[in-house]
Design a protein around this motif. Structure first.
Motif, PDB file in Angstrom:
ATOM      1  N   GLY A 142      30.740  -9.239  71.119  1.00  0.00           N
ATOM      2  CA  GLY A 142      31.973  -9.104  70.359  1.00  0.00           C
ATOM      3  C   GLY A 142      32.746  -7.884  70.813  1.00  0.00           C
ATOM      4  O   GLY A 142      32.228  -7.041  71.556  1.00  0.00           O
ATOM      5  N   LEU A 143      33.989  -7.802  70.378  1.00  0.00           N
ATOM      6  CA  LEU A 143      34.809  -6.636  70.707  1.00  0.00           C
ATOM      7  C   LEU A 143      35.933  -6.506  69.692  1.00  0.00           C
ATOM      8  O   LEU A 143      36.262  -7.450  68.972  1.00  0.00           O
ATOM      9  N   GLU A 144      36.491  -5.300  69.654  1.00  0.00           N
ATOM     10  CA  GLU A 144      37.678  -5.066  68.815  1.00  0.00           C
ATOM     11  C   GLU A 144      38.710  -4.408  69.708  1.00  0.00           C
ATOM     12  O   GLU A 144      38.370  -3.489  70.466  1.00  0.00           O
ATOM     13  N   LEU A 145      39.950  -4.893  69.640  1.00  0.00           N
ATOM     14  CA  LEU A 145      40.968  -4.260  70.476  1.00  0.00           C
ATOM     15  C   LEU A 145      42.293  -4.143  69.757  1.00  0.00           C
ATOM     16  O   LEU A 145      42.580  -4.896  68.822  1.00  0.00           O
ATOM     17  N   VAL A 146      43.075  -3.152  70.207  1.00  0.00           N
ATOM     18  CA  VAL A 146      44.426  -2.961  69.698  1.00  0.00           C
ATOM     19  C   VAL A 146      45.357  -3.574  70.731  1.00  0.00           C
ATOM     20  O   VAL A 146      45.351  -3.166  71.900  1.00  0.00           O
ATOM     21  N   THR A 147      46.123  -4.566  70.325  1.00  0.00           N
ATOM     22  CA  THR A 147      46.984  -5.273  71.281  1.00  0.00           C
ATOM     23  C   THR A 147      48.252  -4.462  71.566  1.00  0.00           C
ATOM     24  O   THR A 147      48.513  -3.449  70.907  1.00  0.00           O
ATOM     25  N   GLY A 148      49.043  -4.961  72.496  1.00  0.00           N
ATOM     26  CA  GLY A 148      50.277  -4.289  72.868  1.00  0.00           C
ATOM     27  C   GLY A 148      51.323  -4.269  71.770  1.00  0.00           C
ATOM     28  O   GLY A 148      52.328  -3.556  71.881  1.00  0.00           O
ATOM     29  N   THR A 149      51.106  -5.052  70.717  1.00  0.00           N
ATOM     30  CA  THR A 149      52.031  -4.998  69.584  1.00  0.00           C
ATOM     31  C   THR A 149      51.437  -4.166  68.443  1.00  0.00           C
ATOM     32  O   THR A 149      51.970  -4.128  67.338  1.00  0.00           O
ATOM     33  N   GLY A 150      50.296  -3.551  68.701  1.00  0.00           N
ATOM     34  CA  GLY A 150      49.692  -2.659  67.700  1.00  0.00           C
ATOM     35  C   GLY A 150      48.842  -3.384  66.672  1.00  0.00           C
ATOM     36  O   GLY A 150      48.461  -2.818  65.649  1.00  0.00           O
ATOM     37  N   GLU A 151      48.512  -4.642  66.960  1.00  0.00           N
ATOM     38  CA  GLU A 151      47.665  -5.406  66.049  1.00  0.00           C
ATOM     39  C   GLU A 151      46.185  -5.126  66.370  1.00  0.00           C
ATOM     40  O   GLU A 151      45.837  -5.010  67.546  1.00  0.00           O
ATOM     41  N   VAL A 152      45.332  -5.040  65.343  1.00  0.00           N
ATOM     42  CA  VAL A 152      43.898  -4.849  65.591  1.00  0.00           C
ATOM     43  C   VAL A 152      43.228  -6.222  65.527  1.00  0.00           C
ATOM     44  O   VAL A 152      43.300  -6.906  64.504  1.00  0.00           O
ATOM     45  N   VAL A 153      42.603  -6.638  66.629  1.00  0.00           N
ATOM     46  CA  VAL A 153      42.001  -7.979  66.705  1.00  0.00           C
ATOM     47  C   VAL A 153      40.501  -7.837  66.954  1.00  0.00           C
ATOM     48  O   VAL A 153      40.080  -7.141  67.869  1.00  0.00           O
ATOM     49  N   VAL A 176      43.740  -2.034  73.983  1.00  0.00           N
ATOM     50  CA  VAL A 176      42.819  -0.900  74.030  1.00  0.00           C
ATOM     51  C   VAL A 176      41.584  -1.306  73.239  1.00  0.00           C
ATOM     52  O   VAL A 176      41.671  -1.561  72.025  1.00  0.00           O
ATOM     53  N   LEU A 177      40.467  -1.391  73.910  1.00  0.00           N
ATOM     54  CA  LEU A 177      39.218  -1.711  73.211  1.00  0.00           C
ATOM     55  C   LEU A 177      38.834  -0.506  72.363  1.00  0.00           C
ATOM     56  O   LEU A 177      38.865   0.638  72.853  1.00  0.00           O
ATOM     57  N   THR A 178      38.491  -0.767  71.102  1.00  0.00           N
ATOM     58  CA  THR A 178      38.070   0.359  70.249  1.00  0.00           C
ATOM     59  C   THR A 178      36.573   0.288  69.952  1.00  0.00           C
ATOM     60  O   THR A 178      35.948   1.305  69.709  1.00  0.00           O
ATOM     61  N   SER A 179      36.004  -0.927  69.945  1.00  0.00           N
ATOM     62  CA  SER A 179      34.545  -1.028  69.864  1.00  0.00           C
ATOM     63  C   SER A 179      34.077  -2.264  70.617  1.00  0.00           C
ATOM     64  O   SER A 179      34.844  -3.210  70.826  1.00  0.00           O
ATOM     65  N   VAL A 180      32.824  -2.214  71.043  1.00  0.00           N
ATOM     66  CA  VAL A 180      32.223  -3.367  71.733  1.00  0.00           C
ATOM     67  C   VAL A 180      30.831  -3.604  71.155  1.00  0.00           C
ATOM     68  O   VAL A 180      30.146  -2.659  70.767  1.00  0.00           O
ATOM     69  N   THR A 181      30.438  -4.879  71.096  1.00  0.00           N
ATOM     70  CA  THR A 181      29.113  -5.239  70.584  1.00  0.00           C
ATOM     71  C   THR A 181      28.334  -5.906  71.707  1.00  0.00           C
ATOM     72  O   THR A 181      28.821  -6.863  72.324  1.00  0.00           O
ATOM     73  N   PHE A 182      27.141  -5.360  71.982  1.00  0.00           N
ATOM     74  CA  PHE A 182      26.298  -5.916  73.054  1.00  0.00           C
ATOM     75  C   PHE A 182      25.124  -6.683  72.481  1.00  0.00           C
ATOM     76  O   PHE A 182      24.541  -6.271  71.475  1.00  0.00           O
ATOM     77  N   HIS A 183      24.744  -7.780  73.150  1.00  0.00           N
ATOM     78  CA  HIS A 183      23.438  -8.377  72.910  1.00  0.00           C
ATOM     79  C   HIS A 183      22.406  -7.411  73.464  1.00  0.00           C
ATOM     80  O   HIS A 183      22.591  -6.876  74.564  1.00  0.00           O
ATOM     81  N   VAL A 184      21.320  -7.189  72.727  1.00  0.00           N
ATOM     82  CA  VAL A 184      20.260  -6.301  73.228  1.00  0.00           C
ATOM     83  C   VAL A 184      18.917  -7.013  73.111  1.00  0.00           C
ATOM     84  O   VAL A 184      18.824  -8.094  72.520  1.00  0.00           O
ATOM     85  N   GLU A 185      17.900  -6.404  73.678  1.00  0.00           N
ATOM     86  CA  GLU A 185      16.545  -6.954  73.583  1.00  0.00           C
ATOM     87  C   GLU A 185      15.586  -5.792  73.356  1.00  0.00           C
ATOM     88  O   GLU A 185      15.975  -4.624  73.515  1.00  0.00           O
ATOM     89  N   PRO A 186      14.343  -6.082  73.001  1.00  0.00           N
ATOM     90  CA  PRO A 186      13.395  -4.981  72.833  1.00  0.00           C
ATOM     91  C   PRO A 186      13.271  -4.191  74.140  1.00  0.00           C
ATOM     92  O   PRO A 186      13.337  -4.761  75.227  1.00  0.00           O
ATOM     93  N   LEU A 187      13.105  -2.882  73.989  1.00  0.00           N
ATOM     94  CA  LEU A 187      12.943  -1.993  75.143  1.00  0.00           C
ATOM     95  C   LEU A 187      11.859  -2.557  76.067  1.00  0.00           C
ATOM     96  O   LEU A 187      10.802  -2.982  75.578  1.00  0.00           O
TER      97      LEU A 187
END
Ligand SMILES: Cc1cc2nc3c(=O)[nH]c(=O)nc-3n(C[C@H](O)[C@H](O)[C@H](O)COP(=O)(O)OP(=O)(O)OC[C@H]3O[C@@H](n4cnc5c(N)ncnc54)[C@H](O)[C@@H]3O)c2cc1C
Length: 440
Positions: A142-153, A176-187
């Motif tokens: 997943g991700l969150e970004l601020v678009t060129g019109t200033g919308e947070v998606v 502009v990406l403000t957060s990103v969500t990664f799939h992870v696995e056990p170390l």
């Protein structure tokens, strides 16, 4: 947000790109990013969020407002049921790796350094070799970004899936990406086997090695038959059972031989190019066979203290070895003196429209010169070979391609441009490099 500063010089890691933005902002919240984007849009100017400037191209070069990532850093959420971790987009990859290690978690795969920001690395399609997913962007949930019109998606496979699909490798052109969500696995622990090999043996056994090992990384020393081959295998060793190299051995190989001695040899090579073939033979021999096991991110990442310039192309996996042979033929027939090894990696296909591995098994060839060396004859001499093979240049590494000749190698190029028109209709995120590779 820090006080804007005027006329600050921005320079990328390799020193190839410099810019003097009109103002520099260091936003610490999503709303500060929104304000900066809205202001730029009203003024008809541009905003460029950079990472750590590790791209060799001018993709991160600001024209008006430069936004720095330092205050958009840190882990936001860990979901152990979904096995995902969300972090602010400006978090350096090395900090994510350490935080994940403390949580007993890990990314599946990564490239060979971890200095970059999460957003910078995913936005240009940064990849490692082999594995369930080679590219970092293909590990996004997943991700969150601020678009060129200033919308947070917010976007994921379930929410704004069309945005998610495209924006994973967004080149900084969609928002502009403000957060990103990664799939992870056990170390997990990786068993590393590094060994010098002759050219013929390495080429002849390449398919076998990539079938037998999870991650294969090869380095060819131009003007010689010497290869260095790294084969990394995931083990079922418990964390704590790994046997990393001793501090002295690690210092000897990774710092002294691979950085200090290599750096000195490059300097000699720059001053006396005729010595380069002999130097490469010495460098090829200096690296010795070693086996060790360690936590995945510690095996994937190596210190890179010698600064350089790089071009890397992805070609279809099935023609990869032929393309490598042809590159060698061109190098052998030239009067270039190449001190840096050529790096060879692979990736599984992914479904991201502008990923270099989009829709096809890929074979990566990366060419380097020391940072103060003119790269144009070498890179320019090989680029036609790579282009001819249907090659796709790494978005963060030197190339001369334009929108017109990139479109044919990306079947979904048009989908990306349509998403750009939708998310950044006024081109708040444009710069000269994006105009070159995407058009106006
Ligand atoms: C020593 C070295 C080793 C490398 N090793 C590898 C490797 O193993 N594999 C590989 O594939 N690549 C590798 N690279 C390339 C590198 O991973 C990419 O160039 C990456 O983009 C650099 O990340 P960065 O944080 O420095 O981003 P930058 O170079 O600063 O920016 C890259 C792009 O990301 C955008 N961006 C940054 N932050 C945001 C944000 N918050 N929102 C939206 N867009 C954003 C920028 O605008 C720009 O378009 C290497 C580079 C170097 C110098």
């Amino acid at each position: 947000m820090t006080t804007p500063t005027d006329g600050t010089l921005w320079r990328n890691w390799s020193g190839l790109v410099e810019a003097r933005p009109q103002q520099v902002l260091t936003p610490s919240s999503v709303s500060a990013v929104v304000d900066a984007v809205r202001r730029a849009r009203e003024q008809g100017t541009t905003v460029k969020m950079t990472g750590t400037g590790h791209s060799f191209t001018a993709i991160a070069a600001p024209e008006h407002t430069l936004m720095r990532p330092e205050q958009l850093s840190g882990i936001l959420e860990v979901d152990r049921e979904a096995m995902t971790v969300t972090a602010r987009a400006g978090t350096p990859l090395k900090e994510l790796n350490l935080a994940l290690e403390r949580l007993g978690l890990s990314l599946h795969n990564m490239g060979d350094i971890a200095e970059q920001t999460l957003a910078g690395a995913t936005s240009t399609g940064t990849h490692g070799t082999g594995g369930v997913a080679a590219g970092l962007a293909a590990q996004l949930a997943g991700l969150e970004l601020v678009t060129g019109t200033g919308e947070v998606v917010r976007a994921s496979a379930r929410e704004n899936a069309d945005v998610f699909e495209v924006a994973r490798v967004g080149l900084g052109a969609l928002g502009v990406l403000t957060s990103v969500t990664f799939h992870v696995e056990p170390l997990f622990v990786i068993e590393a086997h590094e060994q010098p090999m002759g050219w013929d043996e390495a080429i002849d056994s390449y398919d076998e090695m990539t079938a037998a090992s999870h991650h294969v990384d090869m380095y060819w020393f131009p003007h010689t038959d010497a290869m260095m081959v790294k084969q990394n295998v995931r083990t079922d060793l418990e964390v704590g059972e790994q046997e990393p190299p001793s501090r002295l051995a690690a210092w000897w190989e990774d710092e002294l031989v691979s950085n200090t001695v290599f750096g000195a040899l490059c300097r000699v090579g720059s001053r006396a190019p005729d010595l380069v073939p002999r130097i490469n033979r010495i460098a090829g021999r200096a690296l010795s066979e070693r086996r060790y096991s360690d936590l995945a991110h510690r095996v994937f990442v190596t210190p890179r203290r010698v600064r350089f310039r790089e071009m890397e192309y992805a070609v279809p996996r099935e023609v990869g070895l032929d393309v490598l042979r042809e590159c060698r033929r061109v190098i052998d027939a030239s009067d270039w003196r190449i001190a840096f090894p050529v790096e060879i990696r692979t990736a599984r296909p992914d479904d991201i429209p502008l990923s270099t591995a989009s829709g096809r098994e890929s074979f990566y060839l990366a060419f380097h010169v020391p940072m103060d060396t003119d790269h144009t004859a070498y890179f320019g001499g090989l680029e036609p070979v790579l282009r001819e093979a249907g090659g796709r240049p790494h978005w963060g590494k030197v190339h001369t391609r334009t929108a017109a000749d990139l479109a044919p190698v990306y079947p979904r190029f048009g989908d990306f441009l349509a998403m750009r028109d939708r998310l950044d209709p006024d081109r708040v995120f444009a710069n000269a490099h994006l105009r070159q590779v995407l058009g106006d």
